[in-house]
Design an enzyme around this catalytic site. Structure first.
Site, mmCIF file in Angstrom:
data_model
loop_
_atom_site.group_PDB
_atom_site.id
_atom_site.type_symbol
_atom_site.label_atom_id
_atom_site.label_comp_id
_atom_site.label_asym_id
_atom_site.label_seq_id
_atom_site.Cartn_x
_atom_site.Cartn_y
_atom_site.Cartn_z
ATOM 1 N N ASP A 48 0.836 -1.188 0.000
ATOM 2 C CA ASP A 48 0.000 0.000 0.000
ATOM 3 C C ASP A 48 0.878 1.247 0.000
ATOM 4 O O ASP A 48 1.830 1.351 0.788
ATOM 5 C CB ASP A 48 -0.897 -0.025 1.239
ATOM 6 N N GLU A 83 1.790 -0.522 -5.109
ATOM 7 C CA GLU A 83 0.855 0.555 -5.394
ATOM 8 C C GLU A 83 1.752 1.771 -5.596
ATOM 9 O O GLU A 83 2.256 2.356 -4.626
ATOM 10 C CB GLU A 83 -0.125 0.782 -4.247
#
Length: 744
Positions: free
Chosen positions: A384, A424
């Site tokens: 993330d 990401e």
């Protein structure tokens, strides 16, 4: 006491809490490994807190009547910043925490307060939940520059001593190591996937055991999934403000324990049982040939901004854990009016950013990753907001660094370099957007694929040039640094945003249930409601929505790259237009398993598309297309066809009004060799895509490449699956529809 003074004993002086067992014997133990290491004789406790002046480990015992006893042991050994000691006779399942004393100088990252019970950053399990209230804050809420004297133990969860005793079987459950080009990722939530599943026993719904059940595995293998990507399962807590709204954190992007499986997802208890239950789930998935990928959130913690709660890291090493706006050595030079809550530097949007430049913070992340690979046997990670972790420098000079300590260390680590690594490739800042820039072996979430395909299928694309690039693997992003098409993880939807059904049913977000006045969530949805906002009984609108949704799903499954499907999209799952249901732990977010939904036709579309991908290597190629024959005299490996039946010209590529295109992919032969270097052959395919809002007459190309073809997938009502078509023929391609033909 004077706030901000340099007396290192000041926090000790304010600690008037005592324990009758504070002088209980503790053996010296050792400084490694960090965390609680159990043995039949004793449990070794080791915790990093370089600037602390004293450290205690606190063990908890709860009687049948609910009485909780805290027994405290002082750790007197201090080796290279690590406090350690061994306590004899500690049983697995024992809850524990730490208390740390030291200076209170929050503007310089020194926030020690022994009134606060702290979770072990290396704890293998966490029991209990946070009770929101003033005691969980290390500072006095009325006077933030001063430390709080409220004891937090009653409001805090606790770490748990765990014995490593899971039986992986005679072969030890070796990693699957499925090739990227053969992978199909399915993003799901552990609880939400089975919370409403009627075929799973009620006590197992929403748990690791339920997710690893035969019913789920059978569903996923039948669909064609090769890897599940689990939304965060690291132990997490809800943000305090959500309790005021009567909500809780559902997604889990608020980690507080990077080694601990979230206890609420365990059907068998949270005193360490969640660890073995998670391991059994992984073992079950592996037995079915399905990899397990974790969505990991190392970029920030649940402690939020400088005025946030103190759960663990802040009370042990605030200075080393979080990025600051200036070097700590310069903090003394801050203006007199500067407050400590001005000193945090945040590119995560969550109040803090973990400083992966710091050796101990970097060690924490790497040790956590190794643990999940070696002890929990997961196959990979999706990071993330990875850009936040690759920052180097200070404040305005803190740039994303593709040679950062984190990326370099992972790349050479023998336990991690062969795991699946998904970035990401952005953070919450503008300069953190780095799609296409991460080095091998990283692959990336490709949001440009998402945006391009959404625009094309809602009739908003500027021609077809970018559409073609995305269909062929996004060579503009990934070919220049030696990576392959599978470096692009293609997706149309993800947990964050509209579901596929909502993408074709809503023009605007409807997030009122989140309690933020519909201000949260993106406004850049690139969606279309096709004439009616939300659900409708209009059969024509429903048919059009389902056709466009099928187009998006087929495009995702058959484009070059790695497809990622969001759980429930293959069933027409809706969130009622909510594009940010991070706090909706209810039917809004859970999968609806009822079999009477008209959208279940999406299942057959998805399953068929994935079967074609699996059976035909021409649809999942390793090498980049070159637009020329793979062998002398053969067909081009890739050719783009104008609806008039000819190859696309330069003028065609610059025609902003063109929204119909054909894509010919040759499988005879493939550019990629076989395992022994042999030439591989497969069927050839011709895709026709009409992203416009008007029907189009399409002429099939007439050449030596393909003489006949049969329709294997179609969303055009006038072109049925199984229809045979010949070179030179013309057919009508319905507005917003596609047809896939296979040679022969």
């Amino acid at each position: 006491m004077t706030p901000g003074c340099d007396d290192r004993q000041v926090a000790l002086d304010i600690w008037r809490w005592t324990s009758p067992d504070a002088t209980a014997p503790v053996w010296p133990g050792r400084s490694w490994p960090l965390g609680a290491t159990w043995s039949p004789e004793s449990t070794n406790f080791a915790v990093s807190a370089p600037a602390a002046t004293a450290m205690w480990v606190c063990l908890f015992d709860e009687t049948d009547d609910g009485t909780v006893t805290e027994t405290t042991y002082q750790l007197t050994e201090h080796s290279l910043g690590i406090w350690h000691g061994a306590v004899p006779g500690v049983a697995p399942g024992t809850p524990y925490g730490f208390r740390a004393a030291g200076p209170w100088q929050p503007s310089q990252g020194l926030r020690f307060n022994p009134y606060k019970l702290l979770l072990d950053p290396y704890g293998r399990a966490v029991t209990g939940t946070v009770t929101p209230g003033p005691s969980i804050f290390a500072h006095d809420l009325a006077h933030p520059e001063s430390p709080s004297e409220l004891d937090s133990a009653a409001a805090m969860p606790r770490s748990v001593v765990v014995a490593p005793d899971f039986d992986w079987g005679p072969d030890g459950d070796p990693p699957l190591r499925r090739r990227w080009r053969d992978s199909v990722i399915y993003e799901l939530h552990v609880k939400g996937f089975t919370a409403l599943h009627a075929e799973i026993p009620e006590e197992l719904r929403g748990t690791y055991a339920g997710l690893g059940s035969p019913e789920v595995i059978r569903y996923l293998t039948d669909l064609g999934i090769t890897a599940v990507e689990l939304l965060p399962i690291h132990a997490f807590v809800s943000e305090p403000h959500l309790a005021d709204l009567g909500l809780s954190n559902y997604w889990g992007y608020n980690s507080i324990g990077f080694f601990a499986p979230h206890g609420a997802y365990s059907s068998s208890g949270d005193r360490g049982q969640q660890v073995t239950e998670f391991q059994q789930m992984v073992k079950n998935f592996h037995a079915a040939g399905i990899e397990v990928i974790l969505d990991v959130v190392y970029n920030h913690t649940a402690e939020a901004g400088a005025l946030g709660p103190t759960y663990s890291f802040r009370g042990l090493d605030d200075r080393g854990t979080y990025h600051r706006v200036a070097p700590v050595d310069d903090a003394a030079g801050l203006p007199a009016h500067a407050r400590f809550d001005d000193t945090y530097w945040d590119v995560t949007g969550c109040g803090n950013t973990v400083n992966a430049q710091n050796p101990q913070a970097l060690r924490l992340i790497l040790d956590s990753l190794r643990y999940w690979v070696t002890e929990m046997h997961v196959d990979g990670f999706r990071f993330d907001l990875l850009s936040a972790l690759t920052r180097s420098g200070y404040a305005s000079d803190m740039a994303v660094d593709m040679q950062s300590n984190l990326l370099t260390t992972i790349g050479q680590d023998p336990a991690l370099r062969h795991a699946k690594l998904i970035a990401e490739p952005w953070d919450a800042s503008g300069d953190g957007y780095k799609v296409g820039e991460y080095p091998p072996p990283w692959v990336e979430w490709n949001d440009q694929f998402r945006d391009t395909m959404r625009d094309f299928w809602r009739g908003r694309s500027d021609g077809v040039r970018t559409v073609a690039t995305r269909l062929a693997g996004s060579s503009d992003l990934y070919a220049d640094d030696g990576r392959s098409p599978y470096a692009s993880v293609n997706f149309i939807t993800a947990h964050d945003g509209f579901t596929l059904r909502d993408l074709v049913s809503y023009e605007s977000k409807h997030n009122e249930a989140n309690g933020e006045g519909n201000r949260d969530g993106t406004d850049n949805n690139r969606s279309s409601n096709h004439g009616v906002e939300g659900e409708t009984d209009d059969a024509s609108v429903i048919a059009r929505r389902q056709r466009v949704a099928a187009n998006l799903m087929i495009t995702l499954c058959l484009s070059n790259g790695v497809p990622m499907i969001t759980a429930g999209d293959e069933r027409g799952r809706t969130q009622g237009g909510n594009n940010n249901p991070y706090a909706q732990d209810n039917a809004t977010s859970w999968i609806d398993w009822r079999p009477d939904d008209a959208w279940l036709g999406m299942w057959d579309v998805t399953r068929t598309a994935l079967r074609l991908r699996r059976e035909h290597p021409a649809l999942r190629q390793r090498h980049w297309f070159e637009g020329r024959p793979a062998i002398a005299g053969g067909p081009k490996d890739l050719a783009w066809i104008h609806p008039a039946g000819r190859e696309m010209t330069g003028d065609d590529w610059h025609d902003g009004d063109l929204r119909v295109i054909g894509m010919f992919v040759s499988g005879d032969p493939l550019r990629s060799p076989g395992p022994r270097g042999e030439q591989q052959r497969d069927a050839s395919f011709l895709f026709w895509l009409n992203g416009s809002e008007a029907d189009c007459e399409v002429v099939l190309p007439e050449n030596a490449w393909v003489q006949t073809g049969s329709v294997v997938l179609s969303t055009a009502p006038e072109v049925a699956t199984g229809t045979a078509l010949r070179a030179g023929e013309t057919f009508t391609l319905t507005a917003q529809s596609l047809v896939v033909l296979r040679q022969g």
